[in-house]
Design a protein around this motif. Sequence first.
Motif, PDB file in Angstrom:
ATOM      1  N   VAL A 152       0.843  -1.200   0.000  1.00 27.42           N
ATOM      2  CA  VAL A 152       0.000   0.000   0.000  1.00 27.42           C
ATOM      3  C   VAL A 152       0.875   1.246   0.000  1.00 27.42           C
ATOM      4  O   VAL A 152       0.656   2.185  -0.780  1.00 27.42           O
ATOM      5  CB  VAL A 152      -0.974  -0.003   1.209  1.00 27.42           C
ATOM      6  N   HIS A 153       1.905   1.263   0.840  1.00 29.37           N
ATOM      7  CA  HIS A 153       2.783   2.428   0.894  1.00 29.37           C
ATOM      8  C   HIS A 153       3.640   2.568  -0.367  1.00 29.37           C
ATOM      9  O   HIS A 153       3.915   3.684  -0.806  1.00 29.37           O
ATOM     10  CB  HIS A 153       3.655   2.381   2.157  1.00 29.37           C
ATOM     11  N   LEU A 154       4.036   1.453  -0.954  1.00 27.49           N
ATOM     12  CA  LEU A 154       4.780   1.515  -2.219  1.00 27.49           C
ATOM     13  C   LEU A 154       3.911   2.098  -3.336  1.00 27.49           C
ATOM     14  O   LEU A 154       4.397   2.861  -4.170  1.00 27.49           O
ATOM     15  CB  LEU A 154       5.308   0.137  -2.613  1.00 27.49           C
ATOM     16  N   VAL A 155       2.625   1.749  -3.335  1.00 29.88           N
ATOM     17  CA  VAL A 155       1.703   2.301  -4.342  1.00 29.88           C
ATOM     18  C   VAL A 155       1.572   3.811  -4.158  1.00 29.88           C
ATOM     19  O   VAL A 155       1.625   4.575  -5.134  1.00 29.88           O
ATOM     20  CB  VAL A 155       0.321   1.603  -4.268  1.00 29.88           C
ATOM     21  N   TRP A 156       1.424   4.271  -2.911  1.00 29.82           N
ATOM     22  CA  TRP A 156       1.320   5.713  -2.661  1.00 29.82           C
ATOM     23  C   TRP A 156       2.610   6.423  -3.042  1.00 29.82           C
ATOM     24  O   TRP A 156       2.579   7.518  -3.613  1.00 29.82           O
ATOM     25  CB  TRP A 156       0.974   5.979  -1.192  1.00 29.82           C
ATOM     26  N   LEU A 157       3.750   5.814  -2.730  1.00 26.35           N
ATOM     27  CA  LEU A 157       5.038   6.413  -3.107  1.00 26.35           C
ATOM     28  C   LEU A 157       5.157   6.492  -4.629  1.00 26.35           C
ATOM     29  O   LEU A 157       5.573   7.518  -5.177  1.00 26.35           O
ATOM     30  CB  LEU A 157       6.188   5.592  -2.518  1.00 26.35           C
ATOM     31  N   ALA A 158       4.777   5.417  -5.307  1.00 22.97           N
ATOM     32  CA  ALA A 158       4.839   5.399  -6.772  1.00 22.97           C
ATOM     33  C   ALA A 158       3.894   6.438  -7.370  1.00 22.97           C
ATOM     34  O   ALA A 158       4.229   7.097  -8.363  1.00 22.97           O
ATOM     35  CB  ALA A 158       4.500   4.006  -7.300  1.00 22.97           C
ATOM     36  N   ALA A 159       2.716   6.612  -6.765  1.00 24.88           N
ATOM     37  CA  ALA A 159       1.771   7.623  -7.261  1.00 24.88           C
ATOM     38  C   ALA A 159       2.372   9.023  -7.119  1.00 24.88           C
ATOM     39  O   ALA A 159       2.285   9.844  -8.041  1.00 24.88           O
ATOM     40  CB  ALA A 159       0.446   7.523  -6.503  1.00 24.88           C
ATOM     41  N   GLY A 160       2.987   9.278  -5.975  1.00 19.05           N
ATOM     42  CA  GLY A 160       3.639  10.575  -5.788  1.00 19.05           C
ATOM     43  C   GLY A 160       4.784  10.774  -6.772  1.00 19.05           C
ATOM     44  O   GLY A 160       4.926  11.847  -7.372  1.00 19.05           O
ATOM     45  N   ALA A 161       5.598   9.727  -6.967  1.00 22.42           N
ATOM     46  CA  ALA A 161       6.722   9.811  -7.899  1.00 22.42           C
ATOM     47  C   ALA A 161       6.225  10.009  -9.326  1.00 22.42           C
ATOM     48  O   ALA A 161       6.863  10.705 -10.123  1.00 22.42           O
ATOM     49  CB  ALA A 161       7.582   8.555  -7.799  1.00 22.42           C
ATOM     50  N   ARG A 162       5.098   9.398  -9.639  1.00 26.03           N
ATOM     51  CA  ARG A 162       4.525   9.544 -10.995  1.00 26.03           C
ATOM     52  C   ARG A 162       4.159  11.005 -11.252  1.00 26.03           C
ATOM     53  O   ARG A 162       4.384  11.531 -12.350  1.00 26.03           O
ATOM     54  CB  ARG A 162       3.296   8.653 -11.148  1.00 26.03           C
ATOM     55  N   VAL A 163       3.620  11.657 -10.245  1.00 18.32           N
ATOM     56  CA  VAL A 163       3.293  13.084 -10.380  1.00 18.32           C
ATOM     57  C   VAL A 163       4.572  13.865 -10.684  1.00 18.32           C
ATOM     58  O   VAL A 163       4.584  14.746 -11.544  1.00 18.32           O
ATOM     59  CB  VAL A 163       2.606  13.609  -9.104  1.00 18.32           C
ATOM     60  N   LEU A 168       5.747  18.529 -14.828  1.00 16.52           N
ATOM     61  CA  LEU A 168       4.845  19.653 -14.620  1.00 16.52           C
ATOM     62  C   LEU A 168       5.663  20.927 -14.443  1.00 16.52           C
ATOM     63  O   LEU A 168       6.841  20.876 -14.083  1.00 16.52           O
ATOM     64  CB  LEU A 168       3.993  19.401 -13.376  1.00 16.52           C
ATOM     65  N   SER A 169       5.050  22.030 -14.651  1.00 15.58           N
ATOM     66  CA  SER A 169       5.756  23.299 -14.438  1.00 15.58           C
ATOM     67  C   SER A 169       6.099  23.435 -12.960  1.00 15.58           C
ATOM     68  O   SER A 169       5.483  22.797 -12.106  1.00 15.58           O
ATOM     69  CB  SER A 169       4.875  24.472 -14.882  1.00 15.58           C
ATOM     70  N   ALA A 170       7.082  24.259 -12.672  1.00 16.17           N
ATOM     71  CA  ALA A 170       7.503  24.465 -11.281  1.00 16.17           C
ATOM     72  C   ALA A 170       6.331  24.952 -10.430  1.00 16.17           C
ATOM     73  O   ALA A 170       6.167  24.529  -9.287  1.00 16.17           O
ATOM     74  CB  ALA A 170       8.658  25.458 -11.223  1.00 16.17           C
ATOM     75  N   GLY A 171       5.508  25.834 -10.998  1.00 14.06           N
ATOM     76  CA  GLY A 171       4.352  26.346 -10.263  1.00 14.06           C
ATOM     77  C   GLY A 171       3.336  25.259  -9.949  1.00 14.06           C
ATOM     78  O   GLY A 171       2.815  25.183  -8.836  1.00 14.06           O
ATOM     79  N   ILE A 175       2.242  23.717  -6.305  1.00 15.00           N
ATOM     80  CA  ILE A 175       0.848  23.604  -5.859  1.00 15.00           C
ATOM     81  C   ILE A 175       0.561  22.193  -5.374  1.00 15.00           C
ATOM     82  O   ILE A 175      -0.080  22.002  -4.331  1.00 15.00           O
ATOM     83  CB  ILE A 175      -0.122  24.022  -6.995  1.00 15.00           C
ATOM     84  N   ILE A 176       1.051  21.184  -6.084  1.00 16.78           N
ATOM     85  CA  ILE A 176       0.844  19.791  -5.669  1.00 16.78           C
ATOM     86  C   ILE A 176       1.526  19.540  -4.323  1.00 16.78           C
ATOM     87  O   ILE A 176       0.934  18.939  -3.416  1.00 16.78           O
ATOM     88  CB  ILE A 176       1.354  18.813  -6.747  1.00 16.78           C
ATOM     89  N   ASN A 177       2.771  20.008  -4.175  1.00 15.56           N
ATOM     90  CA  ASN A 177       3.478  19.836  -2.901  1.00 15.56           C
ATOM     91  C   ASN A 177       2.710  20.486  -1.757  1.00 15.56           C
ATOM     92  O   ASN A 177       2.566  19.909  -0.683  1.00 15.56           O
ATOM     93  CB  ASN A 177       4.888  20.424  -2.980  1.00 15.56           C
ATOM     94  N   ILE A 178       2.204  21.689  -2.003  1.00 17.04           N
ATOM     95  CA  ILE A 178       1.455  22.400  -0.967  1.00 17.04           C
ATOM     96  C   ILE A 178       0.151  21.662  -0.661  1.00 17.04           C
ATOM     97  O   ILE A 178      -0.230  21.526   0.517  1.00 17.04           O
ATOM     98  CB  ILE A 178       1.210  23.866  -1.381  1.00 17.04           C
ATOM     99  N   CYS A 179      -0.523  21.147  -1.678  1.00 15.24           N
ATOM    100  CA  CYS A 179      -1.760  20.380  -1.449  1.00 15.24           C
ATOM    101  C   CYS A 179      -1.488  19.122  -0.625  1.00 15.24           C
ATOM    102  O   CYS A 179      -2.277  18.775   0.269  1.00 15.24           O
ATOM    103  CB  CYS A 179      -2.431  20.011  -2.777  1.00 15.24           C
ATOM    104  N   MET A 180      -0.375  18.429  -0.901  1.00 11.74           N
ATOM    105  CA  MET A 180      -0.012  17.248  -0.112  1.00 11.74           C
ATOM    106  C   MET A 180       0.244  17.660   1.335  1.00 11.74           C
ATOM    107  O   MET A 180      -0.178  16.974   2.267  1.00 11.74           O
ATOM    108  CB  MET A 180       1.223  16.566  -0.701  1.00 11.74           C
ATOM    109  N   ALA A 181       0.943  18.761   1.533  1.00  9.34           N
ATOM    110  CA  ALA A 181       1.242  19.231   2.889  1.00  9.34           C
ATOM    111  C   ALA A 181      -0.039  19.627   3.623  1.00  9.34           C
ATOM    112  O   ALA A 181      -0.222  19.300   4.799  1.00  9.34           O
ATOM    113  CB  ALA A 181       2.214  20.405   2.829  1.00  9.34           C
ATOM    114  N   VAL A 182      -0.942  20.331   2.932  1.00 10.90           N
ATOM    115  CA  VAL A 182      -2.208  20.729   3.547  1.00 10.90           C
ATOM    116  C   VAL A 182      -3.036  19.498   3.898  1.00 10.90           C
ATOM    117  O   VAL A 182      -3.651  19.434   4.978  1.00 10.90           O
ATOM    118  CB  VAL A 182      -2.986  21.700   2.624  1.00 10.90           C
ATOM    119  N   SER A 183      -3.039  18.487   3.029  1.00  6.29           N
ATOM    120  CA  SER A 183      -3.760  17.241   3.326  1.00  6.29           C
ATOM    121  C   SER A 183      -3.224  16.601   4.597  1.00  6.29           C
ATOM    122  O   SER A 183      -3.987  16.110   5.436  1.00  6.29           O
ATOM    123  CB  SER A 183      -3.629  16.251   2.165  1.00  6.29           C
TER     124      SER A 183
END
Length: 196
Positions: A152-163, A168-171, A175-183
Amino acid sequence: MIEFVIAVFFLLITPGPGVLTTAGIGAAYGFNAGLRFLVGLCLGGFITMMLVVSGLAAIVLTVPSLRFVLLLASVSYLVYLAWRIASAGAQIGFMPATTPLGFTNGLMLQFINPKAYVVATTLFSGFNFMPAAPAWEVAIKLLVFNAIWIPVHLVWLAAGARVRQMNLSAGTQRIINICMAVSLLVVVFAALIASR
C-alpha cells in the motif's frame, strides 16, 4: 482471520500521516528518495506495534502530562514534515527543502503518528483467532499486516513519484506539494479534534 485481513486493508488504505508523507515525498523528491523514508517508516511501525502489543504504550499514555507533551511533539513534527513537503523545490520560506526526508524521518514519524497507535491497538487487541497461542497470533498478524502495509505504501510512493515524472511546471509542482502538505495537516488536526 478473514475479518482481520479486511480490517488491515481498510485501516491502511485510508490516508494517514504516513501515507500522505510518503506520497508527498514521492511527488517532491522521487521514488528512490522515498524508499529510504519508507524503510524508516516500516521499522518505526514495527517498533510502534511492539510498544502496543507489550502494553508499554498504554501505560505511558495514562500519564496526562506525558500524553500532552507527546501530543505537542507529534503535532510539531507533523507540521515540520508538512513544511518540508510544501517547500520542496520552492523558493519560498526561510530555507527551501532541497534534501529529501530520509530513514530517520520515517522512523521518527511512526513514534508520533497517532494513527499508528490506533491501528496497532485495534488490530492487536481485537480479532483474536488463536487464543491458545498468543505469540503465534502476534507473529501471524505482523506478517499479514506487513504483506498489506508495504505494498500500500509503495503504491502511494509510486503515485507521488509519478506526479513528479509528469514534467509539470515548477508552479504546478509547487501547488501539488502544498496540497499534499495541507492534506497532511488536515489529517493531523482531524486527529487532534478526535482525541478531545
